[in-house]
Design an enzyme around this catalytic site. Structure first.
Site, PDB file in Angstrom:
ATOM      1  N   SER A  29       0.850  -1.180   0.000  1.00  0.00           N
ATOM      2  CA  SER A  29       0.000   0.000   0.000  1.00  0.00           C
ATOM      3  C   SER A  29       0.889   1.234   0.000  1.00  0.00           C
ATOM      4  O   SER A  29       1.738   1.388   0.881  1.00  0.00           O
ATOM      5  CB  SER A  29      -0.885  -0.022   1.255  1.00  0.00           C
ATOM      6  OG  SER A  29      -1.637   1.157   1.361  1.00  0.00           O
ATOM      7  N   LYS A  34      -1.186  -0.994  -4.274  1.00  0.00           N
ATOM      8  CA  LYS A  34      -2.373  -0.228  -3.860  1.00  0.00           C
ATOM      9  C   LYS A  34      -1.988   1.234  -3.735  1.00  0.00           C
ATOM     10  O   LYS A  34      -0.984   1.569  -3.107  1.00  0.00           O
ATOM     11  CB  LYS A  34      -2.882  -0.786  -2.523  1.00  0.00           C
ATOM     12  CG  LYS A  34      -3.883   0.062  -1.790  1.00  0.00           C
ATOM     13  CD  LYS A  34      -4.568  -0.765  -0.722  1.00  0.00           C
ATOM     14  CE  LYS A  34      -4.703  -0.018   0.581  1.00  0.00           C
ATOM     15  NZ  LYS A  34      -5.314  -0.852   1.640  1.00  0.00           N
ATOM     16  N   LYS A  76      -3.198   5.044  -2.658  1.00  0.00           N
ATOM     17  CA  LYS A  76      -4.181   5.816  -1.902  1.00  0.00           C
ATOM     18  C   LYS A  76      -4.667   6.974  -2.780  1.00  0.00           C
ATOM     19  O   LYS A  76      -3.850   7.645  -3.430  1.00  0.00           O
ATOM     20  CB  LYS A  76      -3.528   6.370  -0.632  1.00  0.00           C
ATOM     21  CG  LYS A  76      -3.149   5.289   0.375  1.00  0.00           C
ATOM     22  CD  LYS A  76      -4.367   4.705   1.047  1.00  0.00           C
ATOM     23  CE  LYS A  76      -3.980   3.800   2.199  1.00  0.00           C
ATOM     24  NZ  LYS A  76      -5.155   3.204   2.858  1.00  0.00           N
ATOM     25  N   ASP A  86      -7.339   2.882  -2.997  1.00  0.00           N
ATOM     26  CA  ASP A  86      -8.019   2.915  -1.692  1.00  0.00           C
ATOM     27  C   ASP A  86      -8.305   4.368  -1.333  1.00  0.00           C
ATOM     28  O   ASP A  86      -7.379   5.177  -1.208  1.00  0.00           O
ATOM     29  CB  ASP A  86      -7.125   2.261  -0.622  1.00  0.00           C
ATOM     30  CG  ASP A  86      -7.803   2.185   0.742  1.00  0.00           C
ATOM     31  OD1 ASP A  86      -8.975   2.595   0.870  1.00  0.00           O
ATOM     32  OD2 ASP A  86      -7.151   1.699   1.695  1.00  0.00           O
ATOM     33  N   GLU A 136     -11.122   0.342  -3.124  1.00  0.00           N
ATOM     34  CA  GLU A 136     -11.388   0.050  -1.715  1.00  0.00           C
ATOM     35  C   GLU A 136     -12.033   1.251  -1.028  1.00  0.00           C
ATOM     36  O   GLU A 136     -11.545   2.375  -1.141  1.00  0.00           O
ATOM     37  CB  GLU A 136     -10.047  -0.311  -1.048  1.00  0.00           C
ATOM     38  CG  GLU A 136     -10.146  -0.731   0.411  1.00  0.00           C
ATOM     39  CD  GLU A 136      -8.768  -1.091   0.995  1.00  0.00           C
ATOM     40  OE1 GLU A 136      -7.816  -1.307   0.213  1.00  0.00           O
ATOM     41  OE2 GLU A 136      -8.649  -1.138   2.228  1.00  0.00           O
ATOM     42  N   ASP A 190     -13.588  -1.943   3.415  1.00  0.00           N
ATOM     43  CA  ASP A 190     -12.633  -1.989   4.532  1.00  0.00           C
ATOM     44  C   ASP A 190     -13.360  -1.435   5.761  1.00  0.00           C
ATOM     45  O   ASP A 190     -13.972  -2.192   6.528  1.00  0.00           O
ATOM     46  CB  ASP A 190     -11.377  -1.182   4.146  1.00  0.00           C
ATOM     47  CG  ASP A 190     -10.373  -0.992   5.275  1.00  0.00           C
ATOM     48  OD1 ASP A 190     -10.662  -1.375   6.410  1.00  0.00           O
ATOM     49  OD2 ASP A 190      -9.277  -0.422   5.034  1.00  0.00           O
ATOM     50  N   LYS A 215      -9.425  -7.067   8.288  1.00  0.00           N
ATOM     51  CA  LYS A 215      -8.397  -6.637   9.245  1.00  0.00           C
ATOM     52  C   LYS A 215      -8.784  -7.231  10.588  1.00  0.00           C
ATOM     53  O   LYS A 215      -9.909  -7.001  11.068  1.00  0.00           O
ATOM     54  CB  LYS A 215      -8.342  -5.116   9.357  1.00  0.00           C
ATOM     55  CG  LYS A 215      -7.744  -4.428   8.141  1.00  0.00           C
ATOM     56  CD  LYS A 215      -7.629  -2.926   8.344  1.00  0.00           C
ATOM     57  CE  LYS A 215      -7.099  -2.275   7.078  1.00  0.00           C
ATOM     58  NZ  LYS A 215      -7.186  -0.803   7.139  1.00  0.00           N
ATOM     59  N   GLY A 235      -3.865  -4.175   6.370  1.00  0.00           N
ATOM     60  CA  GLY A 235      -2.825  -3.843   7.341  1.00  0.00           C
ATOM     61  C   GLY A 235      -3.138  -2.556   8.072  1.00  0.00           C
ATOM     62  O   GLY A 235      -3.944  -1.740   7.607  1.00  0.00           O
TER      63      GLY A 235
HETATM   64  O1  LIG Z   1       0.645  -1.325   4.930  1.00  0.00           O
HETATM   65  C1  LIG Z   1      -0.302  -1.382   5.727  1.00  0.00           C
HETATM   66  O2  LIG Z   1      -0.192  -1.850   6.874  1.00  0.00           O
HETATM   67  C2  LIG Z   1      -1.654  -0.875   5.302  1.00  0.00           C
HETATM   68  C3  LIG Z   1      -1.620   0.527   4.849  1.00  0.00           C
HETATM   69  C4  LIG Z   1      -3.015   1.073   4.641  1.00  0.00           C
HETATM   70  O3  LIG Z   1      -3.491   1.023   3.533  1.00  0.00           O
HETATM   71  C5  LIG Z   1      -3.683   1.703   5.776  1.00  0.00           C
HETATM   72  C6  LIG Z   1      -2.876   2.291   6.739  1.00  0.00           C
HETATM   73  C7  LIG Z   1      -3.434   2.957   7.801  1.00  0.00           C
HETATM   74  C8  LIG Z   1      -4.798   3.012   7.940  1.00  0.00           C
HETATM   75  C9  LIG Z   1      -5.625   2.423   6.996  1.00  0.00           C
HETATM   76  C10 LIG Z   1      -5.072   1.743   5.921  1.00  0.00           C
HETATM   77  C11 LIG Z   1      -6.043   1.080   4.983  1.00  0.00           C
HETATM   78  O4  LIG Z   1      -5.894  -0.081   4.578  1.00  0.00           O
HETATM   79  O5  LIG Z   1      -7.048   1.685   4.650  1.00  0.00           O
HETATM   80 MG   LIG Z   2      -8.278   0.584   3.400  1.00  0.00          MG
END
Ligand SMILES: O=C(O)CCC(=O)c1ccccc1C(=O)O
Ligand SMILES: [Mg+2]
Length: 369
Positions: free
Chosen positions: A136, A162, A164, A189, A214, A239, A263, A291
């Site tokens: 991500s 992924k 953001k 995401d 996402e 999510d 998660k 994560g």
């Molecule tokens: O690398 C990771 O642990 C996930 C990173 C990530 O996308 C995320 C990190 C912090 C809060 C929310 C998210 C998410 O999945 O939306």
């Molecule tokens: Mg997410």
């Protein structure tokens, strides 16, 4: 299980690089490691995944401690626990606060697996020996930075990327990314950054061949997501909206998504995560493991969960070195060619690096059972 003691360790760790989502930027992470000790000296570990501010969900580091100390630990003390699957039912009268529940339930699972001399993966019923890993990538200062960062992780072998997104950093950015990486598995995401009024805008993403989008809409929505999924061919993945098997069932019945990011913390622990997994397997919904920028203990739990059969898509379970200069487990989680080898030692399968724990621990509290 003859539980003797629980320790809560408060840790502070700094990510190598700041991580930016549509809701904010993180670099310093404070969290708890839970350590459950039995009369034979076995130790089970869990990790709390809430952040300092309630940006992702309503839980925070402080609410996690309050709920663990004042409500959940007394429940653990007052009940004889023979199997970790009892814990989620015992915690059920306490509403939500899933990350607090999960931090304790995870330690019970690890302790149980160690006592039974099973890997945590095997205790959960997982069979995979290797898991596929994606990464991500946070919002970057410029599109060039993003493209360079993607190239770096593609070269490192990660199996999907992924990205953001947020209003103003979405369609044009992804179009540019797609031009540079025509065949890479890419997803986006939004962390709830859009509303029902953005449906036409989001539809522009439909011709970019994304694996999924996402959580585009509100953190607590499943109705508008169903409306969006009905007019998009790109799968929607939920999510933030999914906290339980019940949420999953309702999202399935409404057609709110085709994929679910599981998660462990968000759903209240491994038992509920497994229940969601089993439901999705039955209904043909693909799942993957999300994560929360975890340290080694939480990461190890994610690796174990991902060995279950319906985790058919690469997760956000990148290697320790993507996040930390030094992790709190030995060995660290290593990704090679986009794969993690599932450890074969009992429980989470990684040892605690006591020296690293000392370095990052602010304080420890002990609770006698
Ligand atoms: O690398 C990771 O642990 C996930 C990173 C990530 O996308 C995320 C990190 C912090 C809060 C929310 C998210 C998410 O999945 O939306
Ligand atoms: Mg997410």
């Amino acid at each position: 299980m003859p539980i003797k003691q629980l320790k809560i360790h408060k840790l502070n760790m700094r990510l190598k690089d700041p991580f930016t989502t549509s809701f904010g930027t993180f670099q310093d992470k404070e969290f708890f490691i839970t350590e459950l000790i039995d009369e034979d000296g076995n130790r089970g570990y869990g990790e709390s995944v809430a952040f300092s501010s309630p940006w992702y969900s309503e839980e925070t580091v402080k609410t996690n401690l309050h709920v663990m100390e004042d409500f959940l630990i007394p429940i653990l003390k007052d009940n004889q626990i023979n199997h970790p699957e009892q814990v989620s039912d015992l915690f059920h009268p306490i509403k939500r606060n899933n990350m607090a529940k999960s931090a304790l339930e995870g330690a019970v699972w690890d302790l149980y697996a160690k006592r039974e001399k099973l890997t945590l993966a095997a205790a959960l019923g997982g069979e995979r020996k290797q898991i596929d890993v994606g990464i991500s990538i946070g919002i970057q200062p410029t599109v060039d930075d993003l493209i360079q960062t993607i190239q770096h992780f593609v070269d490192a072998g990660y199996k999907r990327i992924k990205i953001k997104i947020k209003p103003g950093w979405d369609v044009e950015v992804l179009r540019e990314v797609r031009k540079h990486f025509p065949d890479t598995p890419i997803m986006a995401d939004a962390n709830s950054a859009y509303t029902i009024d953005d449906i036409e805008h989001l539809q522009k993403l439909d011709d970019l061949n994304l694996m999924m989008i996402e959580q585009p809409l509100e953190h607590d929505d499943i109705v508008d997501h169903a409306k969006l999924q009905a007019v998009m061919k790109t799968p929607i993945c939920l999510d933030e909206s999914i906290h339980s098997l019940e949420d999953t069932r309702k999202a399935y019945e409404l057609g709110s998504c085709k994929i679910i990011n599981i998660k462990i913390g968000r759903v209240g622990g491994l038992t509920e995560a497994k229940r969601i997994h089993d439901f999705c397997m039955d209904k043909g919904i693909d799942v993957w493991c999300g994560g929360m920028l975890e340290a080694g203990v939480g990461r190890a739990h994610n690796v174990a969960l991902t060995t279950l059969a319906q985790f058919v898509l690469p997760g956000d379970t990148a290697g320790s070195s993507r996040y930390w200069e030094r992790d709190i487990i030995k060995p660290e989680v290593v990704v090679e060619n986009g794969l993690i080898n599932v450890p074969d030692q009992p429980g989470i399968g990684y040892d605690i690096d006591e020296e690293a724990m000392d370095e990052f621990t602010e304080w420890t509290r002990v609770y006698h059972f």
